[in-house]
Motif scaffolding. Structure first.
Motif, PDB file in Angstrom:
ATOM      1  N   UNK A   2      -1.398 -37.201 -12.395  1.00 15.71           N
ATOM      2  CA  UNK A   2      -0.476 -36.050 -12.362  1.00 15.71           C
ATOM      3  C   UNK A   2      -0.608 -35.273 -13.672  1.00 15.71           C
ATOM      4  N   UNK A   3      -0.169 -34.063 -13.675  1.00 17.20           N
ATOM      5  CA  UNK A   3      -0.370 -33.224 -14.856  1.00 17.20           C
ATOM      6  C   UNK A   3       0.559 -33.590 -16.007  1.00 17.20           C
ATOM      7  N   UNK A   4       1.692 -34.185 -15.690  1.00 17.50           N
ATOM      8  CA  UNK A   4       2.627 -34.604 -16.728  1.00 17.50           C
ATOM      9  C   UNK A   4       2.789 -36.117 -16.720  1.00 17.50           C
ATOM     10  N   UNK A   5       3.149 -36.658 -17.861  1.00 20.03           N
ATOM     11  CA  UNK A   5       3.407 -38.091 -17.919  1.00 20.03           C
ATOM     12  C   UNK A   5       3.717 -38.549 -19.332  1.00 20.03           C
ATOM     13  N   UNK A   6       3.749 -39.864 -19.479  1.00 15.53           N
ATOM     14  CA  UNK A   6       4.149 -40.473 -20.755  1.00 15.53           C
ATOM     15  C   UNK A   6       3.097 -41.503 -21.175  1.00 15.53           C
TER      16      UNK A   6
ATOM     17  N   UNK B 299       5.813 -46.340 -29.657  1.00 16.67           N
ATOM     18  CA  UNK B 299       5.369 -44.994 -30.037  1.00 16.67           C
ATOM     19  C   UNK B 299       5.110 -44.230 -28.747  1.00 16.67           C
ATOM     20  N   UNK B 300       5.634 -43.004 -28.674  1.00 20.71           N
ATOM     21  CA  UNK B 300       5.604 -42.258 -27.411  1.00 20.71           C
ATOM     22  C   UNK B 300       4.902 -40.920 -27.603  1.00 20.71           C
ATOM     23  N   UNK B 301       4.051 -40.576 -26.642  1.00 20.10           N
ATOM     24  CA  UNK B 301       3.425 -39.250 -26.595  1.00 20.10           C
ATOM     25  C   UNK B 301       3.585 -38.720 -25.167  1.00 20.10           C
ATOM     26  N   UNK B 302       4.140 -37.530 -25.027  1.00 19.27           N
ATOM     27  CA  UNK B 302       4.224 -36.906 -23.706  1.00 19.27           C
ATOM     28  C   UNK B 302       2.935 -36.128 -23.461  1.00 19.27           C
TER      29      UNK B 302
ATOM     30  N   UNK C  30      13.760 -37.373 -23.940  1.00 20.83           N
ATOM     31  CA  UNK C  30      12.833 -37.664 -25.042  1.00 20.83           C
ATOM     32  C   UNK C  30      12.611 -36.429 -25.902  1.00 20.83           C
ATOM     33  N   UNK C  31      12.439 -35.276 -25.246  1.00 21.33           N
ATOM     34  CA  UNK C  31      12.257 -34.047 -26.022  1.00 21.33           C
ATOM     35  C   UNK C  31      13.492 -33.764 -26.868  1.00 21.33           C
ATOM     36  N   UNK C  32      14.655 -34.109 -26.315  1.00 21.55           N
ATOM     37  CA  UNK C  32      15.891 -33.937 -27.072  1.00 21.55           C
ATOM     38  C   UNK C  32      15.955 -34.819 -28.299  1.00 21.55           C
ATOM     39  N   UNK C  33      15.202 -35.916 -28.273  1.00 29.56           N
ATOM     40  CA  UNK C  33      15.174 -36.826 -29.429  1.00 29.56           C
ATOM     41  C   UNK C  33      14.026 -36.500 -30.376  1.00 29.56           C
TER      42      UNK C  33
ATOM     43  N   UNK D  55       5.166 -40.256 -31.437  1.00 27.88           N
ATOM     44  CA  UNK D  55       6.382 -40.405 -32.233  1.00 27.88           C
ATOM     45  C   UNK D  55       6.806 -41.863 -32.164  1.00 27.88           C
ATOM     46  N   UNK D  56       6.916 -42.494 -33.321  1.00 29.52           N
ATOM     47  CA  UNK D  56       7.432 -43.870 -33.363  1.00 29.52           C
ATOM     48  C   UNK D  56       8.942 -43.800 -33.290  1.00 29.52           C
ATOM     49  N   UNK D  57       9.527 -44.377 -32.253  1.00 28.94           N
ATOM     50  CA  UNK D  57      10.983 -44.297 -32.120  1.00 28.94           C
ATOM     51  C   UNK D  57      11.624 -45.384 -32.978  1.00 28.94           C
ATOM     52  N   UNK D  58      12.857 -45.160 -33.437  1.00 30.41           N
ATOM     53  CA  UNK D  58      13.515 -46.167 -34.286  1.00 30.41           C
ATOM     54  C   UNK D  58      13.622 -47.519 -33.571  1.00 30.41           C
TER      55      UNK D  58
END
Lengths: 191, 219
Positions: A160-164, A70-73, A37-40, A48-51
């Motif tokens: 958890x400290x990280x997620x989506x 729409x994605x937020x890490x 995802x970060x690569x995109x 971020x609204x993905x295509x």
């Protein structure tokens, strides 16, 4: 060393590897997903609204081509500030208003670093559910958060400290997806 | 020295057997079906109520990570997968099927085709799925519409005679050697969650033909 001892060594090794692999797989796949995802261009603490999903641009398995994502890490490792999330309500669709059908759909879902969907909030056209606060792990009770007039402000604690964080909006056509593109500009995911 | 070599060899083989068996049983290698861990089944449509939740066992969790990452817990959405037709044969991209169903006891539903790698098939047909919105729009002019609908699953766009409901609802299987269909039920009713086998009415999948000549295809 007799055969029984070797058999025991084999069994213990196999069982340990079996359950170790099963334990590690979700975290490994989520880590790879974060990296992909970060690569995109999907960033931490911003939506971020993905295509619109097509066979060419699919990056996760089994995406729904009928939904706008729409994605937020999130990552609380360096910053323990709560995340304030705003998912702009998705108005009732034209056909829905005319016919009374219920096809409109929007939600905000939260996934931890081991793939668990630890919370999902339904975002209604009247704004209910559109404002959410995500707290770092083990921080419940430290903050006093007001409820804004006209909106339900939910407070969720991340396991958890990280997620989506994922907003799903029903957008089964190009024209509906174009509407989401305008509306998603006011989504927010930040401290 | 022989003893040490024997122990190291045994541990190595044990680790390999344990690791590979875990990946196989979790559906990560070996082509195990995405529906292999179903705990809810109705008419060959399979789901697992623990998807997305902490209740998922290690196998389900690993399978979801591989075949359905970011799936929602059942209170928000349930996912049913089916890979065989009404005669129990694997769904194939060179066959034509009739998919027939009615409304679902949920806020919204859709049906999407995925290939053997859980991916959307590589084609530009713009017919990857059907959903409640599309079905309703297709039957909008039919005043006798009672919720029953049908669609074609094939690798070429079907045509229908006048009198039918506009263009046939179509899911393209072009680019998929074998495939499965997934029905998503968003915000399923309490009845669906409590008594799925009694209340679910998943679509039927009838094979019409296979090979180069297909029933329902256009000229």
């Amino acid at each position: 060393m007799n055969k029984i001892t070797l058999a025991l060594v084999f069994i213990i090794s196999a069982v340990a590897a079996h359950y170790g692999a099963l334990y590690l797989v979700p975290g490994v796949i989520m880590n790879r997903t974060f990296d992909a995802m970060e690569g995109r261009g999907i960033t931490t603490s911003a939506f971020t609204l993905v295509p619109r999903v097509t066979p060419e641009n699919q990056t996760v398995v089994r995406p729904s081509p009928d939904l706008a994502y729409s994605i937020c890490l999130f990552d609380f490792r360096d910053n323990q500030s709560p995340l304030n999330i705003h998912a702009t309500p998705w108005p009732l669709q034209e056909t829905e208003q005319q016919t009374g059908r219920r096809e409109g759909y929007a939600s905000v879902s939260f996934f931890d670093a081991r793939t668990n969907n630890f919370a999902t909030v339904r975002v209604m056209a009247d704004g209910t559910g559109s404002n959410i606060t995500l707290m770092p792990p083990n921080s419940a009770g430290k903050y006093n958060i007001a409820v804004r007039k006209g909106y339900t402000l939910k407070v969720i604690e991340a396991p958890t400290e990280q997620g989506i964080i994922l907003i799903r909006r029903l957008a089964a056509s190009d024209s509906e997806y174009a509407k989401v593109q305008d509306l998603a500009k006011t989504d927010r995911c930040g401290a | 020295m022989k003893r040490i070599i024997a122990i190291i060899s045994t541990i190595t083989i044990g680790l390999m057997v344990g690791g590979v068996s875990a990946l196989y049983m979790a559906g990560l290698v070996g082509g195990k079906s995405p529906a292999a861990f179903a705990d809810v089944t109705k008419d060959d449509w399979s789901s697992d109520w623990s998807i997305g939740s902490k209740a998922a066992d290690p196998y389900v969790r690993a399978r979801v990570a591989r075949h359905g990452l970011l799936a929602l817990a059942k209170e928000e959405a349930v996912y049913f997968t089916r890979a065989v037709d009404s005669e129990g044969a694997q769904l194939r991209g060179d066959c034509t099927y009739e998919l027939a169903g009615t409304g679902q006891d949920a806020y919204w539903w859709s049906i999407t085709l995925y290939d053997g790698k859980s991916r959307l098939p590589m084609n530009s047909d713009n017919a990857l799925s059907i959903d409640a919105t599309l079905v309703a729009a297709n039957y909008e002019a039919d005043t006798s519409y009672n919720g029953n609908w049908s669609a074609i699953v094939s690798n070429t766009r079907p045509k229908r005679d006048k009198g039918d409901h506009g263009d046939a609802l179509w899911i393209s299987s072009k680019g998929a050697e074998s495939f499965d269909l997934m029905i998503r039920l968003y915000r399923p009713s309490d009845a669906v969650l409590a008594r799925p086998t009694e209340t679910l009415n998943p679509p039927t999948i009838k094979r019409l033909s296979c090979g180069t000549t297909r029933a329902g295809d256009g000229a």
